[in-house]
Design a protein around this motif. Structure first.
Motif, PDB file in Angstrom:
ATOM      1  N   MET A 127       0.846  -1.196   0.000  1.00 22.58           N
ATOM      2  CA  MET A 127       0.000   0.000   0.000  1.00 22.58           C
ATOM      3  C   MET A 127       0.882   1.246   0.000  1.00 22.58           C
ATOM      4  O   MET A 127       1.614   1.507   0.941  1.00 22.58           O
ATOM      5  N   ALA A 128       0.795   2.006  -1.101  1.00 24.34           N
ATOM      6  CA  ALA A 128       1.628   3.193  -1.232  1.00 24.34           C
ATOM      7  C   ALA A 128       1.335   4.218  -0.144  1.00 24.34           C
ATOM      8  O   ALA A 128       2.224   4.952   0.296  1.00 24.34           O
ATOM      9  N   MET A 129       0.092   4.259   0.310  1.00 20.76           N
ATOM     10  CA  MET A 129      -0.288   5.256   1.308  1.00 20.76           C
ATOM     11  C   MET A 129       0.522   5.111   2.593  1.00 20.76           C
ATOM     12  O   MET A 129       0.794   6.098   3.277  1.00 20.76           O
ATOM     13  N   ALA A 130       0.906   3.873   2.951  1.00 21.35           N
ATOM     14  CA  ALA A 130       1.679   3.677   4.171  1.00 21.35           C
ATOM     15  C   ALA A 130       3.006   4.409   4.106  1.00 21.35           C
ATOM     16  O   ALA A 130       3.426   5.058   5.064  1.00 21.35           O
ATOM     17  N   LEU A 131       3.686   4.315   2.971  1.00 20.73           N
ATOM     18  CA  LEU A 131       4.959   5.018   2.813  1.00 20.73           C
ATOM     19  C   LEU A 131       4.751   6.522   2.789  1.00 20.73           C
ATOM     20  O   LEU A 131       5.489   7.281   3.413  1.00 20.73           O
ATOM     21  N   ARG A 132       3.720   6.946   2.068  1.00 17.16           N
ATOM     22  CA  ARG A 132       3.459   8.383   1.984  1.00 17.16           C
ATOM     23  C   ARG A 132       3.176   8.986   3.356  1.00 17.16           C
ATOM     24  O   ARG A 132       3.704  10.044   3.721  1.00 17.16           O
TER      25      ARG A 132
ATOM     26  N   THR B   9       3.399  14.211  -2.540  1.00 17.79           N
ATOM     27  CA  THR B   9       2.864  13.176  -3.426  1.00 17.79           C
ATOM     28  C   THR B   9       1.844  13.743  -4.400  1.00 17.79           C
ATOM     29  O   THR B   9       0.999  14.567  -4.029  1.00 17.79           O
ATOM     30  N   LEU B  10       1.924  13.262  -5.634  1.00 20.61           N
ATOM     31  CA  LEU B  10       0.896  13.508  -6.635  1.00 20.61           C
ATOM     32  C   LEU B  10       0.054  12.239  -6.732  1.00 20.61           C
ATOM     33  O   LEU B  10       0.574  11.163  -7.029  1.00 20.61           O
ATOM     34  N   ARG B  11      -1.214  12.368  -6.461  1.00 25.00           N
ATOM     35  CA  ARG B  11      -2.123  11.218  -6.417  1.00 25.00           C
ATOM     36  C   ARG B  11      -3.006  11.258  -7.659  1.00 25.00           C
ATOM     37  O   ARG B  11      -3.719  12.244  -7.896  1.00 25.00           O
ATOM     38  N   VAL B  12      -2.979  10.177  -8.449  1.00 24.88           N
ATOM     39  CA  VAL B  12      -3.758  10.109  -9.688  1.00 24.88           C
ATOM     40  C   VAL B  12      -4.742   8.957  -9.569  1.00 24.88           C
ATOM     41  O   VAL B  12      -4.340   7.802  -9.392  1.00 24.88           O
ATOM     42  N   THR B  13      -6.026   9.262  -9.641  1.00 23.69           N
ATOM     43  CA  THR B  13      -7.058   8.228  -9.537  1.00 23.69           C
ATOM     44  C   THR B  13      -8.007   8.334 -10.723  1.00 23.69           C
ATOM     45  O   THR B  13      -8.047   9.350 -11.429  1.00 23.69           O
TER      46      THR B  13
ATOM     47  N   LEU C 268      -6.345  14.352 -10.573  1.00 17.83           N
ATOM     48  CA  LEU C 268      -5.004  14.602 -10.050  1.00 17.83           C
ATOM     49  C   LEU C 268      -5.120  15.467  -8.807  1.00 17.83           C
ATOM     50  O   LEU C 268      -5.711  16.561  -8.834  1.00 17.83           O
ATOM     51  N   ALA C 269      -4.562  14.949  -7.717  1.00 17.49           N
ATOM     52  CA  ALA C 269      -4.626  15.641  -6.433  1.00 17.49           C
ATOM     53  C   ALA C 269      -3.245  15.653  -5.804  1.00 17.49           C
ATOM     54  O   ALA C 269      -2.432  14.758  -6.039  1.00 17.49           O
ATOM     55  N   THR C 270      -2.968  16.670  -5.019  1.00 20.28           N
ATOM     56  CA  THR C 270      -1.718  16.734  -4.271  1.00 20.28           C
ATOM     57  C   THR C 270      -2.002  16.399  -2.814  1.00 20.28           C
ATOM     58  O   THR C 270      -3.066  16.720  -2.275  1.00 20.28           O
ATOM     59  N   VAL C 271      -1.032  15.763  -2.167  1.00 18.07           N
ATOM     60  CA  VAL C 271      -1.182  15.410  -0.762  1.00 18.07           C
ATOM     61  C   VAL C 271       0.206  15.244  -0.171  1.00 18.07           C
ATOM     62  O   VAL C 271       1.136  14.812  -0.846  1.00 18.07           O
ATOM     63  N   ARG C 272       0.330  15.595   1.079  1.00 15.73           N
ATOM     64  CA  ARG C 272       1.598  15.409   1.768  1.00 15.73           C
ATOM     65  C   ARG C 272       1.349  14.626   3.046  1.00 15.73           C
ATOM     66  O   ARG C 272       0.493  14.997   3.869  1.00 15.73           O
ATOM     67  N   GLY C 273       2.098  13.531   3.212  1.00 20.91           N
ATOM     68  CA  GLY C 273       2.019  12.742   4.427  1.00 20.91           C
ATOM     69  C   GLY C 273       0.610  12.321   4.770  1.00 20.91           C
ATOM     70  O   GLY C 273      -0.099  11.725   3.961  1.00 20.91           O
TER      71      GLY C 273
ATOM     72  N   ARG D 120      -5.007  15.493   3.874  1.00 22.55           N
ATOM     73  CA  ARG D 120      -6.125  15.129   3.010  1.00 22.55           C
ATOM     74  C   ARG D 120      -5.789  15.522   1.571  1.00 22.55           C
ATOM     75  O   ARG D 120      -5.359  16.660   1.327  1.00 22.55           O
ATOM     76  N   PRO D 121      -5.968  14.621   0.613  1.00 23.81           N
ATOM     77  CA  PRO D 121      -5.687  14.973  -0.787  1.00 23.81           C
ATOM     78  C   PRO D 121      -6.512  16.171  -1.239  1.00 23.81           C
ATOM     79  O   PRO D 121      -7.702  16.290  -0.924  1.00 23.81           O
ATOM     80  N   LYS D 122      -5.859  17.069  -1.986  1.00 22.74           N
ATOM     81  CA  LYS D 122      -6.529  18.247  -2.522  1.00 22.74           C
ATOM     82  C   LYS D 122      -6.608  18.124  -4.043  1.00 22.74           C
ATOM     83  O   LYS D 122      -5.583  18.114  -4.734  1.00 22.74           O
TER      84      LYS D 122
END
Length: 452
Positions: free
Chosen positions: A1-6, A13-17, A27-32, A35-37
């Motif tokens: 699970m990538a989220m665990a590392l993030r 992180t750039l999150r693409v769903t 496309l959303a940005t999120v740090r640690g 909450r993804p924006k």
């Protein structure tokens, strides 16, 4: 699970769903742990992707709208620096639902953002990064200039990897020229393909049916390969990627037999490899199938998985830069548009208390991970032997335990582990440790099998 590392490392992180209701990429940005924006969204057609995973993907059509880049640029800048080296890195997370989003060359299309982009793996287990000696198996399928490709890649490995041993495997048509240009001494061994009438080998099992991969296993004969690097065309059918790897002596006519992820993972495990690199030949301008295949391999095993687009980097200089980033991490890294890499951030650096503040320890006991991401199930002597022993058996066993850890234990700190699974893995690891030698003896080098 990538989220665990993030979340545990506080990665920018750039999150693409995929939004299946609208067939849009979000496309959303999120740090640690934030909450993804959501920053921007676009249709799959705007990316050049079909709306069905069963449809054909054309690499030349893959793109991102200029408006998307304009929206992303300030949002990515607001994420700040990475707490682990390289500090200018941006980490890519592609969670489910995903569709065909992993085949997009995000590294090339988002290069204008000015930050090196790395793909987060699917589990925080991190095999130990090779140090000192590095043994590489380079497989180059025949094409118009297979020998030239082999030479370019060999030059980059030699220039950037101290203590290198390079095993080169080319098809029968290009073997003689490759051996003449690379020589057969020192750190390079160019292996002669088997005879067309050679009998089946001991590795002719259901798990490794491909003759080229059996040839590699027979040739190294139980020795360790830290990196397996394959240059061959890729295929993408019904949303699944594969290698179109021909028979090395061209005994078969028609379409070359394909290699899928399960067979690749079996070979990587047998040789104890930590890394896999896939590359289409320079004459091919389609790496989409290889990106899908690499994504699948990354889901099945820990380690570094990469796709190197030789059409965009024929001299392999970006490969050399990638090697330097992994083997000799620096504070900053260059952007690598031709390289897609799935890797644990702790391959490149380690987290210290000063780097990031998190509640509690970085890894819980249920995850059975050390602070550096290594498996806590493997005793120190086993980890050292897996890194240093020339024979592959300890590294192979360690890779198997890490793969089972991925499958059986939680990939996030807030999930409980099955005690039976932990106990079973612990018993296997302790049994392995009993047979680890205290003083690894050097092996003979495999015979390259002839001279040109």
């Amino acid at each position: 699970m990538a989220m665990a590392l993030r979340t545990e490392i506080d990665l920018p992180t750039l999150r693409v769903t995929l939004d299946p209701a609208t067939a849009e990429a979000v496309l959303a940005t999120v740090r640690g742990r934030g909450r993804p924006k959501e920053v921007v969204r676009c249709t799959l057609r705007e990316l050049g992707l079909p709306t069905s995973v069963f449809a054909r993907v054309t690499e030349a059509r893959l793109t991102v709208p200029s408006a998307l880049l304009a929206e992303l640029t300030p949002a990515v800048a607001d994420l700040g620096a990475s707490p682990v080296r390289p500090h200018n890195a941006l980490w890519l997370e592609i969670p489910s639902p995903r569709g065909l989003l992993p085949v997009v060359p995000w590294e090339r299309l988002l290069a204008p953002l000015g930050r090196p982009l790395y793909r987060l793996p699917f589990h925080p287990v991190r095999p130990q990064r090779p140090e000192g000696r590095l043994t590489v198996g380079l497989l180059v399928a025949d094409d118009a200039d297979a020998a030239g490709t082999a030479v370019a890649l060999a030059d980059q490995y030699a220039a950037n990897v101290p203590g290198l041993t390079l095993h080169v495997f080319t098809g029968a048509r290009s073997w003689s020229e490759t051996a003449a240009r690379l020589g057969d001494a020192g750190h390079v061994l160019v292996h002669r393909p088997p005879a067309a009438d050679a009998p089946p080998t001991d590795h002719a099992t259901e798990l490794v049916p491909h003759p080229w991969l059996r040839w590699v296993l027979d040739t190294v004969d139980g020795a360790r390969l830290d990196v397996v690097h394959v240059v061959a065309p890729g295929l993408l059918a019904d949303g699944r990627g594969a290698l179109a790897l021909p028979d090395p002596v061209h005994r078969r006519r028609g379409e070359p037999p394909v290699v899928e992820s399960v067979e690749l993972v079996e070979v990587l495990t047998q040789v104890g490899a930590v890394a896999l690199t896939l590359a289409p030949p320079p004459s091919s301008h389609d790496a989409s199938g290889l990106r899908e295949l690499a994504d699948d391999v990354a889901r099945l095993r820990p380690g570094l998985t990469a796709v190197h687009d030789l059409a965009d980097d024929p001299a392999a200089t970006q490969l050399g830069a990638a090697l330097r980033t992994v083997l000799a991490p620096r504070d900053e890294a260059v952007v690598l548009p031709a390289v897609s890499a799935w890797l644990n951030p702790l391959f490149l650096d380690t987290v210290t208390d000063a780097d990031v503040e998190v509640d509690g320890t970085a890894w819980t006991s249920d995850m059975q991970l050390l602070d550096d991401g290594g498996s806590a199930l493997l005793p120190h002597a086993t980890r050292a032997a897996a890194r240093d022993l020339p024979d592959a058996w300890v590294a192979s066993a360690a890779r198997s335990i890490e793969q089972l850890q991925m499958a059986w234990l939680p990939a996030a700190a807030d999930r409980a582990a099955d005690p039976a699974a932990v106990s079973a893995l612990d018993k296997v690891a302790r049994l392995l440790d009993r047979y680890v030698p205290d003083d690894p003896a050097p092996r003979h080098r495999p015979d390259p099998g002839g001279t040109p």
